[in-house]
Design a protein around this motif. Sequence first.
Motif, PDB file in Angstrom:
ATOM      1  N   SER A 239      -0.804  31.078 -10.399  1.00  6.88           N
ATOM      2  CA  SER A 239       0.631  30.876 -10.326  1.00  6.88           C
ATOM      3  C   SER A 239       1.291  31.175 -11.662  1.00  6.88           C
ATOM      4  CB  SER A 239       0.952  29.450  -9.902  1.00  6.88           C
ATOM      5  OG  SER A 239       0.482  29.190  -8.607  1.00  6.88           O
ATOM      6  N   LEU A 240       0.653  30.727 -12.730  1.00  4.68           N
ATOM      7  CA  LEU A 240       1.220  30.994 -14.051  1.00  4.68           C
ATOM      8  C   LEU A 240       1.167  32.492 -14.354  1.00  4.68           C
ATOM      9  CD1 LEU A 240       2.497  29.663 -16.515  1.00  4.68           C
ATOM     10  CD2 LEU A 240       0.206  29.503 -17.511  1.00  4.68           C
ATOM     11  N   GLY A 241       0.114  33.158 -13.903  1.00  2.00           N
ATOM     12  CA  GLY A 241       0.021  34.605 -14.080  1.00  2.00           C
ATOM     13  C   GLY A 241       1.143  35.335 -13.358  1.00  2.00           C
ATOM     14  N   THR A 242       1.452  34.909 -12.159  1.00  2.00           N
ATOM     15  CA  THR A 242       2.554  35.508 -11.404  1.00  2.00           C
ATOM     16  C   THR A 242       3.874  35.264 -12.119  1.00  2.00           C
ATOM     17  OG1 THR A 242       1.374  35.199  -9.323  1.00  2.00           O
ATOM     18  CG2 THR A 242       3.751  35.527  -9.191  1.00  2.00           C
TER      19      THR A 242
ATOM     20  N   PHE B 171       2.853  21.452 -11.286  1.00  2.00           N
ATOM     21  CA  PHE B 171       2.414  21.572 -12.689  1.00  2.00           C
ATOM     22  C   PHE B 171       2.837  22.916 -13.267  1.00  2.00           C
ATOM     23  CE2 PHE B 171      -1.381  18.751 -11.395  1.00  2.00           C
ATOM     24  CZ  PHE B 171      -0.650  17.599 -11.599  1.00  2.00           C
ATOM     25  N   VAL B 172       2.653  23.974 -12.512  1.00  2.00           N
ATOM     26  CA  VAL B 172       3.029  25.309 -12.977  1.00  2.00           C
ATOM     27  C   VAL B 172       4.539  25.406 -13.134  1.00  2.00           C
ATOM     28  CG1 VAL B 172       2.893  27.776 -12.517  1.00  2.00           C
ATOM     29  CG2 VAL B 172       0.965  26.311 -11.937  1.00  2.00           C
ATOM     30  N   ALA B 173       5.281  24.787 -12.229  1.00  2.00           N
ATOM     31  CA  ALA B 173       6.741  24.781 -12.348  1.00  2.00           C
ATOM     32  C   ALA B 173       7.174  24.090 -13.639  1.00  2.00           C
ATOM     33  CB  ALA B 173       7.371  24.092 -11.134  1.00  2.00           C
TER      34      ALA B 173
ATOM     35  N   GLY C 176       9.185  25.105 -19.184  1.00  2.00           N
ATOM     36  CA  GLY C 176       9.036  24.783 -20.592  1.00  2.00           C
ATOM     37  C   GLY C 176       8.822  23.302 -20.869  1.00  2.00           C
ATOM     38  N   ALA C 177       8.675  22.501 -19.823  1.00  2.00           N
ATOM     39  CA  ALA C 177       8.472  21.065 -19.997  1.00  2.00           C
ATOM     40  C   ALA C 177       7.013  20.710 -20.242  1.00  2.00           C
ATOM     41  CB  ALA C 177       8.979  20.315 -18.762  1.00  2.00           C
ATOM     42  N   LEU C 178       6.119  21.645 -19.991  1.00  2.00           N
ATOM     43  CA  LEU C 178       4.683  21.441 -20.159  1.00  2.00           C
ATOM     44  C   LEU C 178       4.126  22.683 -20.834  1.00  2.00           C
ATOM     45  CD1 LEU C 178       2.314  19.510 -19.345  1.00  2.00           C
ATOM     46  CD2 LEU C 178       2.073  20.871 -17.284  1.00  2.00           C
ATOM     47  N   GLY C 179       3.431  22.494 -21.931  1.00  2.06           N
ATOM     48  CA  GLY C 179       2.856  23.624 -22.642  1.00  2.06           C
ATOM     49  C   GLY C 179       1.715  24.258 -21.862  1.00  2.06           C
ATOM     50  N   GLU C 180       1.453  25.538 -22.114  1.00  2.00           N
ATOM     51  CA  GLU C 180       0.407  26.251 -21.388  1.00  2.00           C
ATOM     52  C   GLU C 180      -0.965  25.611 -21.631  1.00  2.00           C
ATOM     53  OE1 GLU C 180      -1.044  30.840 -20.956  1.00  2.00           O
ATOM     54  OE2 GLU C 180       1.074  30.447 -21.316  1.00  2.00           O
ATOM     55  N   ASP C 181      -1.250  25.207 -22.865  1.00  4.07           N
ATOM     56  CA  ASP C 181      -2.523  24.542 -23.153  1.00  4.07           C
ATOM     57  C   ASP C 181      -2.623  23.217 -22.408  1.00  4.07           C
ATOM     58  OD1 ASP C 181      -3.335  26.599 -24.804  1.00  4.07           O
ATOM     59  OD2 ASP C 181      -2.743  25.573 -26.647  1.00  4.07           O
TER      60      ASP C 181
ATOM     61  N   LEU D 161      -1.139  22.574 -19.592  1.00  8.13           N
ATOM     62  CA  LEU D 161      -1.324  22.928 -18.183  1.00  8.13           C
ATOM     63  C   LEU D 161      -2.797  23.174 -17.889  1.00  8.13           C
ATOM     64  CD1 LEU D 161      -0.347  23.736 -15.334  1.00  8.13           C
ATOM     65  CD2 LEU D 161      -0.008  26.043 -16.230  1.00  8.13           C
ATOM     66  N   ILE D 162      -3.486  23.879 -18.777  1.00  2.00           N
ATOM     67  CA  ILE D 162      -4.904  24.155 -18.571  1.00  2.00           C
ATOM     68  C   ILE D 162      -5.704  22.850 -18.583  1.00  2.00           C
ATOM     69  CG2 ILE D 162      -6.934  25.330 -19.509  1.00  2.00           C
ATOM     70  CD1 ILE D 162      -4.763  27.174 -18.237  1.00  2.00           C
ATOM     71  N   ARG D 163      -5.428  21.974 -19.541  1.00  3.99           N
ATOM     72  CA  ARG D 163      -6.140  20.684 -19.605  1.00  3.99           C
ATOM     73  C   ARG D 163      -5.860  19.837 -18.365  1.00  3.99           C
ATOM     74  NH1 ARG D 163      -5.404  21.382 -25.118  1.00  3.99           N
ATOM     75  NH2 ARG D 163      -3.321  20.514 -25.181  1.00  3.99           N
ATOM     76  N   LEU D 164      -4.598  19.798 -17.932  1.00  8.80           N
ATOM     77  CA  LEU D 164      -4.224  19.035 -16.744  1.00  8.80           C
ATOM     78  C   LEU D 164      -4.880  19.626 -15.494  1.00  8.80           C
ATOM     79  CD1 LEU D 164      -2.477  16.731 -15.623  1.00  8.80           C
ATOM     80  CD2 LEU D 164      -0.594  18.354 -15.458  1.00  8.80           C
ATOM     81  N   SER D 165      -4.940  20.933 -15.411  1.00  8.81           N
ATOM     82  CA  SER D 165      -5.581  21.605 -14.275  1.00  8.81           C
ATOM     83  C   SER D 165      -7.060  21.246 -14.196  1.00  8.81           C
ATOM     84  CB  SER D 165      -5.435  23.121 -14.402  1.00  8.81           C
ATOM     85  OG  SER D 165      -4.083  23.496 -14.390  1.00  8.81           O
ATOM     86  N   PHE D 166      -7.726  21.265 -15.346  1.00  7.11           N
ATOM     87  CA  PHE D 166      -9.143  20.917 -15.388  1.00  7.11           C
ATOM     88  C   PHE D 166      -9.353  19.472 -14.945  1.00  7.11           C
ATOM     89  CE2 PHE D 166     -12.908  19.227 -17.462  1.00  7.11           C
ATOM     90  CZ  PHE D 166     -13.866  20.149 -17.082  1.00  7.11           C
TER      91      PHE D 166
END
Length: 69
Positions: A1-4, A26-28, A33-38, A40-45
């Motif tokens: 989703s983030l890639g798209t 989470f991706v939204a 800009g409310a959640l940093g990409e790093d 997002l990755i930690r939260l996804s894991f």
Amino acid sequence: SLGTFRLLQALGIEGDYFAGHSYGEFVALAAAGALGEDDLIRLSFARGKAIREAAVTAPGGMIAADAPA
């Protein structure tokens, strides 16, 4: 989703609002800009790990129904 989202950005397409369902929320937040990409990755894991651990004792399932409206 983030890639798209990143692809759409690269094409010059911008959103005024961002929304998602389930994991898409989470991706939204990252797109807005409310959640940093790093983060997002930690939260996804962490989310994936929690789901995997919960499935050991309570396996889930999904069903699809094909019916007329």
